[in-house]
Design a protein around this motif. Sequence first.
Motif, PDB file in Angstrom:
ATOM      1  N   LEU A  24      12.018  32.703-106.202  1.00 59.12           N
ATOM      2  CA  LEU A  24      12.586  31.303-106.148  1.00 59.12           C
ATOM      3  C   LEU A  24      13.532  31.482-105.052  1.00 59.12           C
ATOM      4  O   LEU A  24      14.554  32.391-105.075  1.00 59.12           O
ATOM      5  CB  LEU A  24      12.766  30.810-107.399  1.00 59.12           C
ATOM      6  N   ASP A  25      13.569  30.388-104.069  1.00 62.92           N
ATOM      7  CA  ASP A  25      14.767  30.342-103.370  1.00 62.92           C
ATOM      8  C   ASP A  25      15.977  29.563-103.989  1.00 62.92           C
ATOM      9  O   ASP A  25      15.812  29.104-105.263  1.00 62.92           O
ATOM     10  CB  ASP A  25      14.641  29.480-102.126  1.00 62.92           C
ATOM     11  N   SER A  26      17.060  29.122-103.429  1.00 59.52           N
ATOM     12  CA  SER A  26      18.056  28.246-104.021  1.00 59.52           C
ATOM     13  C   SER A  26      17.819  26.851-104.680  1.00 59.52           C
ATOM     14  O   SER A  26      18.339  26.392-105.465  1.00 59.52           O
ATOM     15  CB  SER A  26      19.340  28.258-103.146  1.00 59.52           C
ATOM     16  N   LEU A  27      16.609  26.353-104.026  1.00 59.56           N
ATOM     17  CA  LEU A  27      16.182  25.094-104.775  1.00 59.56           C
ATOM     18  C   LEU A  27      15.074  25.357-105.480  1.00 59.56           C
ATOM     19  O   LEU A  27      14.136  24.203-105.766  1.00 59.56           O
ATOM     20  CB  LEU A  27      15.844  24.290-103.475  1.00 59.56           C
ATOM     21  N   GLN A  28      14.673  26.514-105.944  1.00 55.94           N
ATOM     22  CA  GLN A  28      13.762  26.662-107.036  1.00 55.94           C
ATOM     23  C   GLN A  28      12.312  26.709-106.271  1.00 55.94           C
ATOM     24  O   GLN A  28      11.235  26.098-107.063  1.00 55.94           O
ATOM     25  CB  GLN A  28      13.759  26.004-108.204  1.00 55.94           C
ATOM     26  N   ARG A  29      12.237  26.653-105.045  1.00 53.44           N
ATOM     27  CA  ARG A  29      10.789  26.831-104.643  1.00 53.44           C
ATOM     28  C   ARG A  29      10.132  28.136-104.229  1.00 53.44           C
ATOM     29  O   ARG A  29      10.768  29.178-103.878  1.00 53.44           O
ATOM     30  CB  ARG A  29      10.938  26.064-103.108  1.00 53.44           C
ATOM     31  N   PRO A  30       8.947  28.368-104.765  1.00 51.25           N
ATOM     32  CA  PRO A  30       8.236  29.633-104.821  1.00 51.25           C
ATOM     33  C   PRO A  30       7.880  29.940-103.350  1.00 51.25           C
ATOM     34  O   PRO A  30       7.505  29.160-102.684  1.00 51.25           O
ATOM     35  CB  PRO A  30       7.286  29.761-105.476  1.00 51.25           C
ATOM     36  N   LEU A  31       7.837  31.360-103.027  1.00 52.21           N
ATOM     37  CA  LEU A  31       7.231  31.743-101.756  1.00 52.21           C
ATOM     38  C   LEU A  31       5.610  31.959-101.984  1.00 52.21           C
ATOM     39  O   LEU A  31       5.219  32.698-102.821  1.00 52.21           O
ATOM     40  CB  LEU A  31       7.865  33.037-101.236  1.00 52.21           C
ATOM     41  N   ARG A  32       4.925  31.385-101.146  1.00 48.96           N
ATOM     42  CA  ARG A  32       3.266  31.310-101.565  1.00 48.96           C
ATOM     43  C   ARG A  32       2.697  31.200 -99.971  1.00 48.96           C
ATOM     44  O   ARG A  32       1.617  31.841 -99.826  1.00 48.96           O
ATOM     45  CB  ARG A  32       3.191  29.929-102.093  1.00 48.96           C
TER      46      ARG A  32
END
Length: 363
Positions: A24-32
């Motif tokens: 997750l990035d710092s804004l809680q977005r996953p890498l997809r």
Amino acid sequence: MGQQPAPADYRALDKGRDLSDTLLDSLQRPLRDLRISVTDRCNLRCTYCMPREVFDQSHSFLPRTELLTFEEIERLARLFIRLGVRKIRLTGGEPLLRRGIEQLIERLARLQTATGEPLEIALTTNAVLLARKAQGLKDAGLSRVTVSLDGLSDAAFRRMSDSEVDVATVLAGIDAAQAVGLGPIKVNMVVRRGVNEHEIVPMAERFRHSGIVLRYIEFMDVGSTNGWRMDDVVTASEILHQIAEHFPLEPIDPNYSGEVAARWRYADGAGEVGVIASVSQTFCHECTRLRLATDGKLYTCLFAGEGLDLRAPLRQGESDRVLTNLIADRWERRTDRYSQLRHAAAGQPEHPVKKVEMSYIGG
């Protein structure tokens, strides 16, 4: 001859990493999603991407030695997949200009996601070369294509693409891709006020009942050379209003979390359209994309100014562990939400920031 810079020291990154949890990035977005630009060259000069006054005969494109090789792209792709990537899209420039692109597709099509599922391999193209290449791309393992087409009249198309290519060439490419099964095909139309907004309804009419999803894209401030102004933006609401006056629309749910296009279907069952509204209706909070540029730099946003150099450690002989940690650390520190910040700052004085050009990282 000047001295070559000393190789960077990556020893601190040569350590194991637990890949069992979602990255997750710092804004809680996953890498997809990963977009890979395979060339900075193009056979069109679209005004919103590669304006001819900048990318003219004197422009220096990257020499072949500075492009990532297919072997290097495949190796990096494997690492991105370990970190959560499920879909790879090949872009450019115009990706069909990269010699032997089918060989790269074959390499990538053999890969599987971290959960053992087939990897989706897509490609965005202007379709100038698509009619002759469609079967070979399908045979190589390409999943589907997205075609850029900014109008149905030759006059509007040539004004947007700044070329002598006719629309029939692009339509022939779309037909060939559909015939060999490179679908579901999507067609992207960038809409710019005063240039091609009169083509919105004809484009909708052309692709109704075709099984092809037409997506309208607001003119965006990508890069630093396309002369973007807010006054040139035809907003999503304006686009949808034009279409709905002729063909009533109904909103439908996204196909998946993070889908960039808002989806609408024709009330009469003639198919669907999408609108990508990164200017008027931002969606940064759901962005799951990384972009690998032609020269091996990694960008965490379409509007980024600086990228992380992966080519140097790759060619320096660094291990997969080092490269994986470089990528993962960059994603975990990712804070990008350019479109939201631009939207919030509307009406305030502008402070121009140098941004990477779209021709290096794809759209």
